[in-house]
Write a protein that holds these residues in place. Structure first.
Motif, PDB file in Angstrom:
ATOM      1  N   SER A  48       0.820  -1.215   0.000  1.00  9.79           N
ATOM      2  CA  SER A  48       0.000   0.000   0.000  1.00  9.79           C
ATOM      3  C   SER A  48       0.853   1.264   0.000  1.00  9.79           C
ATOM      4  N   ALA A  51       1.597   1.953  -3.539  1.00  8.64           N
ATOM      5  CA  ALA A  51       0.428   2.500  -4.232  1.00  8.64           C
ATOM      6  C   ALA A  51       0.183   3.959  -3.847  1.00  8.64           C
ATOM      7  N   ASP A 180      -6.567  -1.488  -4.452  1.00  5.61           N
ATOM      8  CA  ASP A 180      -5.921  -1.888  -3.202  1.00  5.61           C
ATOM      9  C   ASP A 180      -6.839  -2.827  -2.420  1.00  5.61           C
ATOM     10  N   ILE A 212      -3.407  -4.804  -5.904  1.00  3.95           N
ATOM     11  CA  ILE A 212      -2.767  -5.198  -4.646  1.00  3.95           C
ATOM     12  C   ILE A 212      -3.625  -6.248  -3.949  1.00  3.95           C
TER      13      ILE A 212
END
Length: 539
Positions: A48, A51, A180, A212
């Motif tokens: 994360s 991202a 995500d 993700i």
């Protein structure tokens, strides 16, 4: 293929007091046009953070990019100011977050929230904005777009809210979509629909997608390439077939080996004493409406089950199927409308609370979110000993039990002096299991107890639950929407839909020859089933 995103040598520092110097270090990979790249790894691996670095959403007070480059179609995002990044967000890159309920404004209609994207970025007139929004709702296959447009987030299901987030992210046709963990909290059939939708939209629009996840079933279902991260480092990357079939790094092999098989092992039929029975259990919710109208919801209808000592009975089904309602009725956290709940032959369904209190130690529950289950202001030890002391166990004896059980669940005795925030998610769930066991129950209910955990931690907690079941001869009621988990841990399974039991049987029989159409639909929707069956066969 044309490069959409190139990340080269990206390093993000952590505050001085952290357990490591960098959140991510020297991260390098790229996302091409019309390609889905899955970023996998456990919590804390840096997925994360990577991202958020791309989107320019890092909290610069604690997370600071100190090296590397992030190029979106040859523009280095790390060199752009906040105004330029805001313009690119939505227009050229968009992000779908894990929990749509927290990402959406609860006091705005969803259509207005989607339309804001055009209002901010294009200056389009209101009628044209609304027309484009309705078309976007159709693109993500939402029924009755006019009704959905006027709805508030709380009036929609989890899958519908996630489709709203996808519609919002794709409204301006970005070249890069970051997703995500967008399906982690969804039921298996809803997850399958969302994955299919993202794949179809990505293919038709030629976007690059950075997806993700920690679920290798999802990876097998949608990925073109895979990037594996551990402790902020990229430890392996390559084409999906190569990584899944021939993983090179030990950590990648560990993650893949921890994925539960969809094929259940052979288990002997349970033969212990009956610990729990429900007979025609019903729960009906009624609510008053406008002008004297009322509505009723039949959350559980004529549910009958039997659970023996030493047995794990699974309840599977989608959200709204009645799984948790049945568990809460059995626990008497809510009162059944009718029917019987027998614990060791004693019916507690309509027992008064003053009598019921003396039996509560016999049946304990472990919830999905261990952090919310523990008092953040009390040490772990005090949380564990509170229950038995409330039932008259002397303090010395309660602490002795706590020390014994904290070691049974794989933690050291000095853990009792620490607080919940000082533990990982898997460790907190072990603490909740110890807190339940300290009451010396005969029945343990696990309500989605491993669904929020990383795959390797999930495997450890499942092994722990199975070991405890054998050693303490517990009757375990295991509620889950993850069919892989159910296949491995459950002796028998009950399938629920719309409050009713549609099928029940031994796990091996139900998985090999499901009778109900709904059961077949659930099994067919398990992501990556074909990959896992093939990999197990090869092994």
């Amino acid at each position: 293929m044309t490069g959409v995103l190139e990340i080269e040598g990206l390093t993000v520092s952590l505050p001085a007091a952290s357990d490591r110097e960098f959140a991510i270090k020297d991260v390098t990979f790229n996302v091409e046009e019309s390609e889905i790249v899955c970023i996998v790894g456990e919590s804390g691996s840096g997925k994360s953070v990577t991202a958020f670095s791309v989107m320019g959403l890092l909290d610069r007070r604690s997370l600071v990019p100190v090296a590397g480059a992030i190029r979106l179609q040859d523009r280095d995002l790390l060199k752009l100011g906040d105004r330029e990044l805001r313009r690119l967000r939505g227009e050229r890159m968009s992000m779908i977050f894990q929990e749509p309920m927290t990402a959406l404004n609860p006091v705005m209609r969803v259509g207005e929230q989607i339309a804001e994207m055009h209002e901010i970025h294009s200056g389009m007139s209101k009628p044209r904005r609304n027309e484009r929004v309705l078309r976007a709702l159709e693109d993500v296959r939402l029924p009755e777009p006019d009704r959905i447009f006027s709805s508030y987030p709380h009036q929609l299901s989890g899958g519908q809210r996630q489709r709203i987030m996808i519609a919002m992210a794709l409204l301006l046709e970005p070249v890069l979509l970051i997703a995500d963990e967008p399906t982690t909290a969804l039921d298996v059939t809803t997850q399958a629909k969302i994955l299919s939708l993202i794949k179809d939209l990505q293919s038709s629009r030629g976007m690059g997608v950075m997806f993700i996840t920690h679920d290798f079933g999802v990876v097998a279902e949608i990925a073109n390439r895979v990037v594996v991260m551990q402790n902020g480092l990229v430890v392996e990357q390559g084409p999906v077939e190569e990584v899944l079939q021939s993983p090179k790094h030990p950590y990648t092999r560990l993650l893949i080996d921890a994925v539960p098989s969809i094929e259940p092992p052979d288990k002997p039929a349970p033969s212990g004493k009956v610990a729990l029975e429900t007979e025609r259990l019903n729960k009906v919710y009624s609510s008053a409406g406008w002008v004297g109208r009322s509505s009723t919801v039949k959350a559980a209808q004529d549910v009958s089950l039997t659970l023996r000592r030493g047995e794990t009975l699974g309840i599977v089904g989608e959200s709204g199927s009645g799984k948790s309602t049945v568990a809460r009725c059995i626990m008497r956290l809510i009162d059944p409308t009718s029917g019987a709940v027998l614990i060791d032959g004693v019916d507690i369904a309509d027992m008064r609370q003053n009598r019921l209190r003396h039996l509560r130690h016999q049946i304990q529950i472990v919830f999905q979110d261990p952090y919310r289950s523990l008092n953040p202001r009390r040490s772990v030890g005090k949380s564990i000993v509170e229950g038995p002391m409330n039932f008259g166990v002397p303090e010395d004896e309660a602490w002795r039990r706590a020390k014994d059980l904290i070691e049974v669940v794989g933690l050291s005795a000095d853990s009792l002096d620490r607080y919940p925030h000082q533990f990982s998610g898997g460790q907190r769930q072990r603490i909740c299991i110890a807190r339940a066991l300290v009451m010396e129950p005969i029945i343990l209910i696990a309500d989605e107890a491993v669904s929020a955990l990383d795959v390797s931690v999930q495997s450890q907690v499942l092994d722990l639950l199975d070991s405890i079941r054998r050693n303490f001869q517990l009757a375990v009621l295991f509620i889950t929407h993850d069919l892989r988990v159910a296949a491995q841990i459950c002796d028998r399974i009950i399938v629920m839909q719309n409050g009713r039991v549609v099928e029940t049987g031994s796990t091996s029989a139900l998985f090999s020859d499901p009778k109900a159409p709904y059961t077949r639909e659930l099994l067919a929707a398990a992501p990556g089933r074909a990959w896992q069956a093939g990999s197990r066969a090869e092994n």
